[in-house]
Enzyme design. Structure first.
Site, short mmCIF file in Angstrom:
data_model
loop_
_atom_site.label_atom_id
_atom_site.label_comp_id
_atom_site.label_asym_id
_atom_site.label_seq_id
_atom_site.Cartn_x
_atom_site.Cartn_y
_atom_site.Cartn_z
N HIS A 14 5.48 -11.31 1.32
CA HIS A 14 6.23 -10.71 2.43
C HIS A 14 5.41 -10.88 3.70
O HIS A 14 4.28 -11.34 3.66
CB HIS A 14 6.60 -9.25 2.16
CG HIS A 14 5.47 -8.28 2.27
ND1 HIS A 14 5.61 -7.03 2.83
CD2 HIS A 14 4.18 -8.36 1.89
CE1 HIS A 14 4.47 -6.38 2.78
NE2 HIS A 14 3.58 -7.16 2.22
N CYS A 25 -1.37 -7.95 8.17
CA CYS A 25 -0.09 -7.89 7.46
C CYS A 25 1.04 -8.62 8.20
O CYS A 25 2.13 -8.78 7.66
CB CYS A 25 0.31 -6.44 7.19
SG CYS A 25 -0.79 -5.64 6.02
N HIS A 29 1.70 -13.09 3.29
CA HIS A 29 0.76 -12.72 2.22
C HIS A 29 1.55 -12.18 1.03
O HIS A 29 2.76 -11.99 1.12
CB HIS A 29 -0.27 -11.69 2.70
CG HIS A 29 0.33 -10.38 3.10
ND1 HIS A 29 1.03 -10.19 4.28
CD2 HIS A 29 0.34 -9.19 2.47
CE1 HIS A 29 1.44 -8.93 4.36
NE2 HIS A 29 1.05 -8.29 3.25
N HIS A 31 1.54 -9.73 -2.88
CA HIS A 31 1.01 -8.61 -3.65
C HIS A 31 1.45 -8.73 -5.10
O HIS A 31 2.48 -9.34 -5.41
CB HIS A 31 1.54 -7.28 -3.11
CG HIS A 31 1.13 -6.97 -1.72
ND1 HIS A 31 -0.15 -6.59 -1.38
CD2 HIS A 31 1.85 -6.98 -0.57
CE1 HIS A 31 -0.20 -6.37 -0.07
NE2 HIS A 31 1.00 -6.61 0.45
N HIS A 69 8.15 -13.52 -7.72
CA HIS A 69 7.75 -14.80 -7.14
C HIS A 69 8.74 -15.30 -6.09
O HIS A 69 9.09 -16.47 -6.04
CB HIS A 69 7.51 -15.85 -8.24
CG HIS A 69 6.23 -15.60 -8.97
ND1 HIS A 69 6.13 -14.69 -9.99
CD2 HIS A 69 5.00 -16.12 -8.79
CE1 HIS A 69 4.90 -14.66 -10.43
NE2 HIS A 69 4.18 -15.51 -9.72
N GLU A 108 1.21 -1.70 -3.74
CA GLU A 108 0.90 -3.08 -3.35
C GLU A 108 -0.50 -3.47 -3.82
O GLU A 108 -0.78 -4.64 -4.01
CB GLU A 108 0.97 -3.24 -1.83
CG GLU A 108 2.36 -3.10 -1.28
CD GLU A 108 2.39 -3.24 0.23
OE1 GLU A 108 3.44 -3.64 0.75
OE2 GLU A 108 1.38 -2.97 0.91
#
Length: 118
Positions: A14, A25, A29, A31, A69, A108
């Site tokens: 995201h 952020c 990136h 998680h 994914h 996360e």
């Protein structure tokens, strides 16, 4: 009140596009998300359950088929896919199917959690 929880996991990317460009952020990136769904009921059903854990299988299928994914901004149509908003998204998705849905937590990272509880 009886309470049960079940944990689900998925990996996704995201980007928090409304943040300043120098915020980490704001960059693309990912998680390894953990989602914990809590169901609650004052009474147990005829089998002694709040709800049979097996009945939560549709959530696993939704996560696997639609979110795992993937790039969450694209899937959810939101430029600010935060853990807080994911918790609300999962809560609403679950509450539409299981009225016993009481709360959803989303992690996360191993040290951070967001929760939505109406």
């Amino acid at each position: 009140m009886y309470r049960i929880t079940k944990e689900f996991a998925f990996s996704a990317s995201h980007q928090l596009k409304d943040l300043p460009s120098d915020h980490q952020c704001a960059r693309l990136h990912g998680h390894n998300y953990v989602v914990v769904v809590e169901l609650a009921s004052a009474e147990l059903n005829a089998h002694g359950f709040v709800r049979d854990y097996h009945e939560l299988g549709p959530l696993k299928r939704y996560i696997d088929d639609e979110l795992d994914h993937r790039h969450l901004n694209d899937v959810l149509g939101d430029d600010m896919v935060t853990a807080e908003r994911l918790a609300k998204h999962f809560h609403d998705w679950c509450a539409d199917r299981w009225p016993e849905t009481a709360a959803v937590k989303v992690s996360e990272t191993p040290k951070t959690w967001a929760e939505y509880r109406p």
